[in-house]
Design a protein around this motif. Structure first.
Motif, short mmCIF file in Angstrom:
data_model
loop_
_atom_site.label_atom_id
_atom_site.label_comp_id
_atom_site.label_asym_id
_atom_site.label_seq_id
_atom_site.Cartn_x
_atom_site.Cartn_y
_atom_site.Cartn_z
N LEU A 58 -20.22 -1.01 9.42
CA LEU A 58 -20.46 -0.71 8.12
C LEU A 58 -19.34 0.45 7.60
O LEU A 58 -19.17 1.40 8.64
CB LEU A 58 -21.85 0.15 7.72
CG LEU A 58 -23.17 -0.77 8.14
CD1 LEU A 58 -24.36 -0.28 7.45
CD2 LEU A 58 -22.82 -2.00 7.21
N THR A 59 -18.73 0.29 6.60
CA THR A 59 -17.70 1.17 5.96
C THR A 59 -18.75 2.24 5.33
O THR A 59 -19.57 2.45 5.38
CB THR A 59 -16.98 0.36 4.89
OG1 THR A 59 -17.85 -0.03 3.86
CG2 THR A 59 -16.25 -0.88 5.54
N ASP A 60 -17.82 3.67 5.06
CA ASP A 60 -18.47 4.41 4.25
C ASP A 60 -19.28 4.23 3.02
O ASP A 60 -20.23 4.50 2.36
CB ASP A 60 -17.48 5.62 4.12
CG ASP A 60 -16.84 6.35 5.17
OD1 ASP A 60 -17.63 6.19 6.21
OD2 ASP A 60 -15.66 7.02 5.16
N VAL A 61 -18.41 3.07 2.22
CA VAL A 61 -19.16 2.60 1.22
C VAL A 61 -20.36 1.82 1.53
O VAL A 61 -21.62 1.72 0.73
CB VAL A 61 -17.99 1.57 0.29
CG1 VAL A 61 -18.72 0.95 -0.97
CG2 VAL A 61 -16.99 2.60 -0.26
N GLY A 62 -20.22 0.82 2.61
CA GLY A 62 -21.22 0.14 3.03
C GLY A 62 -22.66 1.02 3.27
O GLY A 62 -23.68 0.44 3.26
N ARG A 63 -22.54 2.07 3.78
CA ARG A 63 -23.43 2.93 4.09
C ARG A 63 -24.36 3.56 2.91
O ARG A 63 -25.44 3.79 3.03
CB ARG A 63 -23.29 4.14 5.12
CG ARG A 63 -22.54 3.70 6.59
CD ARG A 63 -22.36 5.03 7.41
NE ARG A 63 -21.89 4.82 8.54
CZ ARG A 63 -20.77 4.52 8.92
NH1 ARG A 63 -19.63 4.73 7.88
NH2 ARG A 63 -20.13 4.26 10.20
N LYS A 64 -23.70 3.30 1.72
CA LYS A 64 -24.18 3.63 0.57
C LYS A 64 -24.70 2.50 -0.18
O LYS A 64 -25.62 2.55 -1.28
CB LYS A 64 -23.38 4.51 -0.29
CG LYS A 64 -22.59 5.80 0.47
CD LYS A 64 -21.75 6.42 -0.42
CE LYS A 64 -21.19 7.91 0.17
NZ LYS A 64 -20.24 8.24 -0.57
N HIS A 65 -24.03 1.50 -0.22
CA HIS A 65 -24.43 0.21 -1.02
C HIS A 65 -25.55 -0.49 -0.43
O HIS A 65 -26.17 -0.55 0.64
CB HIS A 65 -23.48 -0.80 -0.71
CG HIS A 65 -23.31 -1.77 -1.98
ND1 HIS A 65 -24.29 -2.80 -2.29
CD2 HIS A 65 -22.34 -1.89 -2.85
CE1 HIS A 65 -23.93 -3.59 -3.16
NE2 HIS A 65 -22.66 -3.04 -3.84
N PRO A 66 -26.62 -0.75 -1.59
CA PRO A 66 -27.99 -1.39 -1.23
C PRO A 66 -27.73 -2.48 -0.52
O PRO A 66 -28.90 -2.71 0.28
CB PRO A 66 -28.68 -1.38 -2.59
CG PRO A 66 -27.84 -0.49 -3.51
CD PRO A 66 -26.31 -0.58 -3.15
N VAL A 67 -26.88 -3.33 -0.53
CA VAL A 67 -26.97 -4.52 0.42
C VAL A 67 -26.82 -4.15 1.57
O VAL A 67 -27.50 -4.85 2.47
CB VAL A 67 -25.66 -5.21 -0.15
CG1 VAL A 67 -25.62 -6.67 0.82
CG2 VAL A 67 -25.95 -5.88 -1.46
N VAL A 71 -17.73 -3.42 2.14
CA VAL A 71 -18.95 -2.97 2.72
C VAL A 71 -19.04 -3.03 4.28
O VAL A 71 -19.92 -2.29 5.01
CB VAL A 71 -20.48 -3.44 1.93
CG1 VAL A 71 -20.42 -3.00 0.35
CG2 VAL A 71 -20.35 -4.92 2.31
N MET A 72 -18.25 -4.18 4.86
CA MET A 72 -18.58 -4.33 6.32
C MET A 72 -16.99 -4.57 6.85
O MET A 72 -16.41 -5.14 6.07
CB MET A 72 -19.32 -5.49 6.72
CG MET A 72 -20.74 -5.13 6.29
SD MET A 72 -21.75 -6.63 7.02
CE MET A 72 -21.87 -6.41 8.77
N ASN A 73 -16.77 -4.01 7.94
CA ASN A 73 -15.29 -4.15 8.52
C ASN A 73 -15.75 -5.25 9.78
O ASN A 73 -16.84 -5.18 10.27
CB ASN A 73 -14.67 -3.11 9.01
CG ASN A 73 -13.96 -2.24 7.68
OD1 ASN A 73 -13.58 -3.02 6.59
ND2 ASN A 73 -13.74 -1.01 7.72
N GLY A 74 -14.62 -5.82 10.11
CA GLY A 74 -14.88 -6.41 11.52
C GLY A 74 -13.54 -6.18 12.25
O GLY A 74 -13.44 -4.85 12.53
N ALA A 75 -13.26 -7.18 13.02
CA ALA A 75 -12.04 -6.66 14.05
C ALA A 75 -10.82 -6.08 13.11
O ALA A 75 -10.47 -6.51 12.28
CB ALA A 75 -11.55 -8.27 14.41
#
Length: 688
Positions: free
Chosen positions: A416-425, A455-459
């Protein structure tokens, strides 16, 4: 000093009464035999029985007790209307002065506010509790200073003395109120729902009030609309909810300048907007291992109508099979992407590639569908970086990514990215990771984000899941086709079902998954305000109360992307919340509390309780009454006066008990009477 005769029998009463019965039989036998001394024998026997009963003279030294009068002062919300508070204060002062002038009389004052929640005026409960604290033998009367709108009449206590009502308010009072007769708890989006309202007038309504009134309607604090409606008639109002989730509808009737209060001129209805059926179009470009992930997810939701097409054979493949035998039904491309595209809530392209099946004009329709409020999810595979990628179609105008035509093969763990930790999804998904972390994926399409939120990172920390809003619609791109590995539990798996469920519902604009939202929830008078944001500190929240007063509160961060504060609302009613561009409306308790359902002062409701006590009801606008002492059982109220019943209660300070006659005297009397009977029947009888 008072005296009385008491008995302390030497033998049990049963024995004494048995002896009395035997003595009566013997006296009767003597009378039957004609014995002249029968009555002397009876007297002798009576003296002996009295001696056995052991009578004594009991003297009590008594001290008189003062009488008690209870005054219950109603200080509920309806008593703060007009000049009722001043009337109550003046009446209480007059009662206190009158009671002080009466000899041996005390006054107990009980004040009653609003009950907990919306219970109303609990005057009878307060009266019963006060009576329980005092000796009933000293209660000379009770006085209620109220507007008569009491809500616990079933708890009225049995009164040992007169009960009176001093009524506040004025006979000329009138009021107008708004009543919601019927309102559903939920409604289907896009379909009108009917609410039944009524505007009622109470009291002595003046002719200037008119037979119609202006009704203002607003939803979630938005732009109000005003309509003219009749008074005294049920009004059926059709309402179509603008969005899913909780919709707060506020109705307000214009206040007349001379009515009692405008607190009951408004009403709030909270209706939960739900979707009847969610229509989803899933187009799979080719069969692959993760294809059934989307189908199983969407088919597991009973509220979803799924239309799914899988392209099993590309058009360029020439093997001589007739076109009529390639599928069970023809792919209705024109019907789906031209005629009925607006009917879908979500369109998913799962590893779809440009093969000429969907003309460019159809993909332009999909692009316009997104801009007009539709939602599209692109689940990308290796084809996304090729020449026939959707990124190279008109859909690229609304996509938040650019493809680099590279496909990364190799194991990686999504993060999870920093935004992903905040995003409801994606917020909180890390807590659902198995021991050792999420399982790995092995293929990712290399993308660069041009807009939206990653909201999510990969490789290589490259974007894996990108969400974006385009005009009125939404679009999402998942840069891998291997989320199915989580569902299979590979290396512990991951929250595949929860992530895809949230993603699909965010795409379909579920209110609970909005990344920017101001939410207020109430429990009693306590209000919990929550702010969801993917940005930084949202700042202070401004609360506007039902009386127009504003309160500014600071919020504390309780979780990534979540700020909250708890606040005690000072009164019931509708509160408006504002923080930047975010708005919210919440009703704390009913907008028109029970205290304001009936605001006209009247003694009719209390009449069944007052009548049996011989009490009365007097209006304070005619002046405070005199208080008189009346005998028990007499009428205790009249024009300009009320009565209390002196009880004559006392306390015994000393008790003295002395024998009525000494024992030897009882024996002397009994012996004398017996001797007299013997002499009369013996010697004197023979002489006669």
């Amino acid at each position: 000093m008072t005296g009385s005769v008491v008995f302390d029998p030497i033998l049990p009463w049963a024995v004494i009464w048995t002896l009395a019965a035997l003595g009566a039989v013997m006296v009767a036998f003597a009378l039957w035999r004609g014995l002249s001394g029968w009555w002397l024998r009876g007297l002798a026997l009576g003296v002996l029985l009295v001696a056995l009963a052991n009578p004594a003279l009991q003297e009590e030294d008594r001290a008189p007790l003062s009488d008690i009068v209870i005054a219950v002062v109603d200080e509920s919300a309806s008593q703060r209307i007009s000049d009722r508070q001043a009337q109550s204060a003046a009446a209480l002062a007059a009662v206190e002065a009158e009671i002080r002038a009466l000899p041996d009389t005390e006054l107990r004052v009980v004040r009653v506010g609003d009950g907990e929640g919306d219970e109303g005026s609990l005057v009878m409960t307060a009266l019963a509790e006060s009576l329980a604290e005092e000796p009933r033998a000293r209660i000379a009367g009770a006085i209620l200073i109220t507007d008569g709108q009491v809500h616990d009449l079933e708890l009225a206590p049995q009164m040992p003395a007169p009960l009176h009502v001093l009524l506040t308010g004025h006979e000329e009072d009138w009021d107008r109120r708004l009543v919601i007769r019927n309102a559903p708890a939920f409604a289907i989006l896009g379909e009108p729902v009917s609410l039944v309202l009524r505007i009622e007038d109470q009291g002595r309504v003046p002719a200037s009030a008119g037979t119609s009134a202006d009704l203002t309607i607003s939803i979630d604090g938005g732009e109000p609309q005003t309509v003219r409606v009749p008074v005294g008639e049920d009004l059926e109002l059709p309402v179509t909810l603008p969005h899913g989730g909780m919709n707060v509808l506020q109705f307000q009737v214009a206040a007349s300048p001379d009515e009692l209060t405008d607190r009951n001129n408004s009403a709030v209805v909270q209706i939960n907007g739900v979707r009847d059926r969610l229509r989803v179009l899933l187009v799979s470009g080719e069969p692959h291992a993760g294809e059934r992930v989307w189908r199983n997810l969407l088919k597991s939701d009973a509220s979803v109508d799924l239309v799914h097409f899988t392209i099993l054979r590309p058009p360029e493949k020439q093997d001589g099979i007739p076109v009529s035998e390639l599928s069970l039904i023809a792919f209705p491309t024109r019907e789906l992407f031209v005629e009925k595209i607006e009917e879908f809530d979500l369109i998913i392209f799962d590893r779809y590639r440009l093969r000429g099946i969907l003309p460019t004009s159809y993909l332009e329709n999909v692009r316009d569908y997104v801009r007009n409020g539709g939602t599209v999810l692109v689940a990308a595979g290796p084809e996304f970086g090729s020449a026939d990628s959707l990124w190279r179609s008109p859909l690229a105008d609304v996509m938040p990514v650019q493809a680099t035509s590279r496909v990364t093969e190799g194991g990686f763990r999504p993060t999870l990215t920093d935004v992903g930790r905040k995003h409801p999804v994606t917020q909180g998904l890390e807590a659902q990771a198995p021991e050792g972390g999420w399982g790995r994926w092995f293929r990712q399409i290399e993308l660069s984000a041009t807009s939206g939120q990653v909201v999510m990172n990969g490789a290589g920390d490259r974007p894996l899941l990108v969400l974006d809003r385009v005009d009125e619609g939404r679009i999402a791109v998942l840069a891998s086709d291997q989320i199915w590995l989580w569902g299979r539990g590979y290396e512990g798996g991951g929250p595949q079902l929860e992530l895809l469920r949230r993603l699909a519902h965010w795409m379909m604009k579920e209110p609970d998954l909005e990344e920017e939202a101001l939410i207020a929830a109430g429990e009693g008078a306590r209000m919990t305000i929550t702010r969801r944001t993917i940005g930084e500190d949202p700042g202070e929240v401004t609360i506007t109360g039902p009386d127009g007063a504003e309160t500014t509160l600071s919020m504390q961060e309780t979780a990534p992307g979540r700020w909250s504060v708890v606040w005690e609302a000072p009164e019931m009613g509708v509160y408006r919340l504002a923080q930047g561009e975010q708005r919210a409306v919440i009703a704390v308790g009913p907008s028109a509390p029970r205290e304001f359902e009936e605001t006209i002062a009247s003694g009719d409701r209390l009449a069944p309780v007052i009548g049996p006590t011989n009490g009365g009801t007097l209006r304070l606008e005619e002046g405070a009454p005199d208080i008189r002492a009346v005998r028990e059982g007499r009428v205790a109220a009249g024009r300009g006066w009320i009565g209390i019943t002196p009880r004559g209660a006392h306390v015994t300070q000393d008790v003295r008990v002395a024998a009525l006659l000494p024992g030897w005297l009882y024996l002397l009397l009994a012996a004398s009477l017996a001797l007299g009977a013997w002499l009369r029947e013996g010697r004197f009888g023979r002489r006669a």
